[in-house]
Scaffold this motif. Structure first.
Motif, short mmCIF file in Angstrom:
data_model
loop_
_atom_site.label_atom_id
_atom_site.label_comp_id
_atom_site.label_asym_id
_atom_site.label_seq_id
_atom_site.Cartn_x
_atom_site.Cartn_y
_atom_site.Cartn_z
N ALA A 34 41.72 29.10 36.15
CA ALA A 34 41.42 30.51 36.38
C ALA A 34 40.97 30.65 37.83
O ALA A 34 40.10 29.91 38.31
N LEU A 35 41.55 31.59 38.53
CA LEU A 35 41.23 31.83 39.94
C LEU A 35 40.70 33.25 40.07
O LEU A 35 41.33 34.21 39.64
N GLN A 36 39.53 33.37 40.69
CA GLN A 36 38.93 34.68 40.88
C GLN A 36 38.70 34.92 42.37
O GLN A 36 38.24 34.03 43.09
N ALA A 37 39.08 36.11 42.83
CA ALA A 37 38.89 36.48 44.23
C ALA A 37 37.92 37.66 44.30
O ALA A 37 38.01 38.61 43.52
N LYS A 53 37.22 42.81 42.97
CA LYS A 53 37.54 41.47 42.48
C LYS A 53 38.84 41.49 41.68
O LYS A 53 39.27 42.53 41.17
N ASP A 54 39.44 40.32 41.60
CA ASP A 54 40.67 40.15 40.83
C ASP A 54 40.70 38.71 40.34
O ASP A 54 40.07 37.82 40.93
N SER A 55 41.42 38.46 39.25
CA SER A 55 41.50 37.10 38.73
C SER A 55 42.86 36.84 38.10
O SER A 55 43.51 37.78 37.62
N THR A 99 45.11 33.60 35.81
CA THR A 99 45.10 32.30 35.12
C THR A 99 46.49 31.69 35.25
O THR A 99 47.50 32.38 35.08
#
Length: 199
Positions: free
Chosen positions: A23-26, A40-42, A44
């Motif tokens: 999972a990558l969250q920015a 924010k955005d994420s 998987t």
């Protein structure tokens, strides 16, 4: 704090383990009316670092074929999969007495100076593929190679451990003849040659 223009397109270098979900969250702080608003955005994703596996099954390695209209085999990928026939490709080469490569056409010719892979005719989406064959020459030995590409983004994992096999195209029937007795000759019980005795 870094603004959004700096963060856009940022790609951290990481080491991923295949078949593992991530999972990558920015996060970004955006200036708005003199203050900052948090955005924010994420996403998987699953890492797929493993090549697909493909094989030629027909003809068998070392086979002698008198007629052949279709090559066939298998291609599979355990993670991202293989979507279509365009991702499974074959190359054909004359081994002897010629040495040229197939030009990819049907019926085609063996006039290409180097190897190129061409998509198979059909793939069932899970395992089995088949490909129409070019015109083969009697008495020639040929080599077939198959290579698959999976659905991992971007561009897919391209198979490097390429499966290959050889076969001989033999369309000439065997020759047979009778040496004795001689055709249309009379033989009696007093023939002087033992092989011609009738009793």
């Amino acid at each position: 704090m870094l603004d959004a223009s700096f963060r856009k397109g940022y790609s951290p270098k990481m080491l991923f383990s295949t078949a593992t979900a991530y999972a990558l969250q920015a996060l970004a702080a955006l200036p708005e009316n003199g203050s900052y608003t948090l955005a924010k955005d994420s996403v998987t994703f699953i890492a797929d670092l493993v090549e697909p596996d493909s094989r030629v099954l027909v003809p068998a390695d070392g086979a002698k074929m008198k007629a052949m209209m279709v090559l066939s085999g298998t291609a599979a990928d355990a993670l991202s999969g293989i979507a279509s026939a365009a991702q499974v490709a074959i190359s054909l080469r004359e081994v002897s007495p010629g040495t040229a490569w197939w030009n990819g056409a049907i019926p085609g010719t063996f006039t290409a100076p180097g190897e190129a892979f061409y998509p198979v005719t059909s793939y069932d989406g899970s395992l089995n593929w088949s490909a129409s064959t070019p015109t083969f020459q009697d008495g020639y030995t040929y080599s077939v190679r198959v290579r698959a590409t999976d659905n991992a983004a971007p561009g897919g994992n391209v198979e490097t451990s390429i499966s290959s096999m050889t076969f001989i195209y033999d369309a000439t029937p065997p020759a047979v003849g009778i040496v004795t007795p001689v055709n249309n000759r009379y033989y009696g019980e007093n023939a002087t040659q033992a092989a011609y005795y009738l009793t």
